[in-house]
Structures are given as C-alpha cells and as structure tokens.
Design a protein around this motif. Structure first.
Motif, PDB file in Angstrom:
ATOM      1  N   ILE A 196       0.766  -0.990  -0.089  1.00 30.15           N
ATOM      2  CA  ILE A 196      -0.125   0.055   0.090  1.00 30.15           C
ATOM      3  C   ILE A 196       0.945   1.393  -0.158  1.00 30.15           C
ATOM      4  CG2 ILE A 196      -1.932  -1.180   1.152  1.00 30.15           C
ATOM      5  CD1 ILE A 196      -1.165   0.234   3.749  1.00 30.15           C
ATOM      6  N   PRO A 197       0.381   2.314  -0.401  1.00 32.25           N
ATOM      7  CA  PRO A 197       1.147   3.548  -0.482  1.00 32.25           C
ATOM      8  C   PRO A 197       1.076   4.180   1.251  1.00 32.25           C
ATOM      9  CG  PRO A 197      -1.180   3.915  -1.190  1.00 32.25           C
ATOM     10  CD  PRO A 197      -1.003   2.604  -0.877  1.00 32.25           C
ATOM     11  N   VAL A 198       2.176   5.312   1.200  1.00 30.74           N
ATOM     12  CA  VAL A 198       2.323   5.968   2.502  1.00 30.74           C
ATOM     13  C   VAL A 198       1.847   7.539   2.239  1.00 30.74           C
ATOM     14  CG1 VAL A 198       3.837   6.734   4.014  1.00 30.74           C
ATOM     15  CG2 VAL A 198       3.981   4.577   3.372  1.00 30.74           C
ATOM     16  N   GLU A 199       1.022   7.839   3.201  1.00 28.30           N
ATOM     17  CA  GLU A 199       0.387   9.178   3.017  1.00 28.30           C
ATOM     18  C   GLU A 199       1.593   9.969   3.949  1.00 28.30           C
ATOM     19  OE1 GLU A 199      -3.100  12.252   4.273  1.00 28.30           O
ATOM     20  OE2 GLU A 199      -3.517  10.094   3.881  1.00 28.30           O
ATOM     21  N   ASP A 200       2.093  11.001   3.581  1.00 33.33           N
ATOM     22  CA  ASP A 200       3.045  11.669   4.499  1.00 33.33           C
ATOM     23  C   ASP A 200       2.080  13.055   4.981  1.00 33.33           C
ATOM     24  OD1 ASP A 200       4.131  14.486   2.865  1.00 33.33           O
ATOM     25  OD2 ASP A 200       3.847  12.693   1.537  1.00 33.33           O
ATOM     26  N   LEU A 201       2.606  13.301   6.160  1.00 32.61           N
ATOM     27  CA  LEU A 201       2.186  14.525   6.804  1.00 32.61           C
ATOM     28  C   LEU A 201       3.080  15.151   7.631  1.00 32.61           C
ATOM     29  CD1 LEU A 201      -0.080  13.446   9.831  1.00 32.61           C
ATOM     30  CD2 LEU A 201       1.470  11.730   8.604  1.00 32.61           C
ATOM     31  N   PRO A 202       2.894  16.555   7.875  1.00 33.91           N
ATOM     32  CA  PRO A 202       4.005  17.059   8.872  1.00 33.91           C
ATOM     33  C   PRO A 202       4.144  16.444  10.030  1.00 33.91           C
ATOM     34  CG  PRO A 202       2.405  18.632   7.840  1.00 33.91           C
ATOM     35  CD  PRO A 202       1.764  17.218   7.619  1.00 33.91           C
ATOM     36  N   GLY A 203       5.300  16.711  10.858  1.00 31.67           N
ATOM     37  CA  GLY A 203       5.586  16.230  12.006  1.00 31.67           C
ATOM     38  C   GLY A 203       6.648  15.002  12.165  1.00 31.67           C
ATOM     39  N   GLY A 204       7.384  14.920  13.099  1.00 29.43           N
ATOM     40  CA  GLY A 204       8.319  13.854  13.385  1.00 29.43           C
ATOM     41  C   GLY A 204       7.884  12.611  13.898  1.00 29.43           C
ATOM     42  N   HIS A 205       8.522  11.923  14.821  1.00 29.62           N
ATOM     43  CA  HIS A 205       8.047  10.440  15.330  1.00 29.62           C
ATOM     44  C   HIS A 205       6.767  10.584  16.034  1.00 29.62           C
ATOM     45  CE1 HIS A 205       8.434   6.369  15.476  1.00 29.62           C
ATOM     46  NE2 HIS A 205       8.059   6.235  16.974  1.00 29.62           N
ATOM     47  N   LEU A 206       6.891  11.582  17.038  1.00 32.85           N
ATOM     48  CA  LEU A 206       5.474  11.792  17.982  1.00 32.85           C
ATOM     49  C   LEU A 206       4.591  12.860  17.343  1.00 32.85           C
ATOM     50  CD1 LEU A 206       7.858  11.701  21.220  1.00 32.85           C
ATOM     51  CD2 LEU A 206       6.784   9.801  20.011  1.00 32.85           C
ATOM     52  N   VAL A 207       4.186  12.514  16.230  1.00 28.82           N
ATOM     53  CA  VAL A 207       3.196  13.466  15.652  1.00 28.82           C
ATOM     54  C   VAL A 207       1.943  13.884  16.433  1.00 28.82           C
ATOM     55  CG1 VAL A 207       2.198  11.422  13.955  1.00 28.82           C
ATOM     56  CG2 VAL A 207       2.154  13.932  13.120  1.00 28.82           C
TER      57      VAL A 207
END
Length: 224
Positions: A196-207
């Motif tokens: 499946i694809p990955v949707e990226d969003l702002p933020g680091g590991h602890l989003v």
C-alpha cells in the motif's frame, strides 16, 4: 461520527494521545494504556487490553503509533475493525520478533544515513530530544520527560504470531520529519510488506504531540 481507538507506542501511555481528542470533536475517542512495564505481558496481553477497551463499540477505526503496529493487527484478527490506520508504525512480518525487526528492515542504517544528510552525528544511543522531541512544543516535551515510562522487552522477544496481515482496510500515515523511521525508507518497507502507499504528513515520530491538528485531519480523511 467515527470511533477512534488509539494504541500508543513504546511506553504504552495513553497520555501520548492527549492533544488529539480536542481536534477530533464530535467523534468517540478511546486512548488505551498498555501494560508496558509488565515483564509478563507480551503481544497477546497487549491485544487483550485493546480488545477490552473496544468492548461493544462498532465502526472502529483503530489507530496505532510506532510499536503499536505490532499489536494492532492482532486486534483486527479478533474483533471487527472498520479501518486500521498506522502512524509512524512498525510493520512486522510473520514469525519475526520485534527485536529482529530493526535489522531485518534496515532501520539503523536508514536512520544513520538521514542523520548524516541533516548534519547530525549518528549514534547508537538515541538522544530523546534529538530523535523524538525535536519538533514537540517545549512544555509538552518537558511534561513527557518528567515521567519517562518503562518499556518491557517481553513484546520484542516473541515471534509475531499471525501467518499473514489481516484483511482489514489499512492506511499508513508517516511524518515526513521522522528521524527514527525516515520517510523514504518507510515507503519502501510498507510497499514491500503491505503493498500500500504511504501518506506523508507534517511532523516527526511523535506526531500526535507535535502536530495533533494535522494528524486529526488525516485520521478523519482515513475514516471516511
């Protein structure tokens, strides 16, 4: 209205999600505390805890952060889940232990290469402020650091028990500023293991601590 059931990562604290419910007004939100400090509790006990928290709820959108990716599919295999949303999550393979996952996936090398590209010095000793809290508001980071939770190694020592990923519709969200699980590495891993694809969003590991509003918007989209 969606029912979001939230599984935290290592340390198992529901507190990790505390900035998210205000951004999910109008939805049912259940954040789960896991028995992370119990050396007798493995993945089965973690899944038991989540199943108990779900209770008789229906239309569940199960959300799993980081290490929660080991537990969430086990829950999907036991109770009806409308959608599984993985956030900066570990994606296990059948029979693989959590301890083996790091080397099997190439995570240490990917994180080290990212550090070099960003002008940071790679280290086997993780600096929490550099790796996890670099984009978290200082007051929230300070609150988190006041009581650092213990994570037992028990869930990392047992082979992941499912023979295949459950057929629950799955969405993968990844913080583009994650220093532990770099975005492009995660894209490859998720493609190879889940297709499946990955949707990226702002933020680091602890989003959920750093960017709760943006995460909430992505969760609502995933739920619909």
């Amino acid at each position: 209205m969606a029912t979001f059931v939230l599984i935290p990562g290592a340390g198992g604290r529901a507190w990790y999600w505390h900035r998210l419910p205000p951004e999910l007004r109008g939805h049912d939100v259940v954040a789960v505390d896991l028995p992370a400090d119990d050396d007798a509790a493995g993945l089965r006990e973690y899944a038991d805890t989540v199943v108990s928290a779900i209770g008789g709820r229906t239309g569940v959108v199960l959300v799993a952060q980081s290490m929660g990716g080991l537990t969430a599919p086990l829950v999907c295999a036991r109770v009806p889940v409308e959608r599984l949303v993985l956030v900066n999550a570990m994606v296990p393979a059948p029979g693989e232990t959590g301890a083996e996952w790091w080397g099997n996936t190439g995570q240490p090398r990917a994180a080290a290469e990212l550090a070099v590209r960003q002008g940071r010095t790679p280290s086997e000793e993780l600096d929490p402020m550099e790796i996890f809290f670099h984009d978290v508001p200082p007051d929230v980071a300070a609150e988190a650091m006041r009581e650092e939770p213990r994570q037992s190694s028990a869930p990392f020592e047992e082979p992941w028990p499912l023979s295949a990923w459950p057929d629950t519709p799955t969405v993968f969200l990844q913080g583009r500023d994650d220093r532990l699980f770099p975005l492009e590495w995660q894209r490859r891993l998720v493609r190879d293991r889940l297709g499946i694809p990955v949707e990226d969003l702002p933020g680091g590991h602890l989003v959920a601590l750093a960017r709760p509003r943006e995460l909430a918007a992505s969760l609502v989209r995933a739920a619909s």
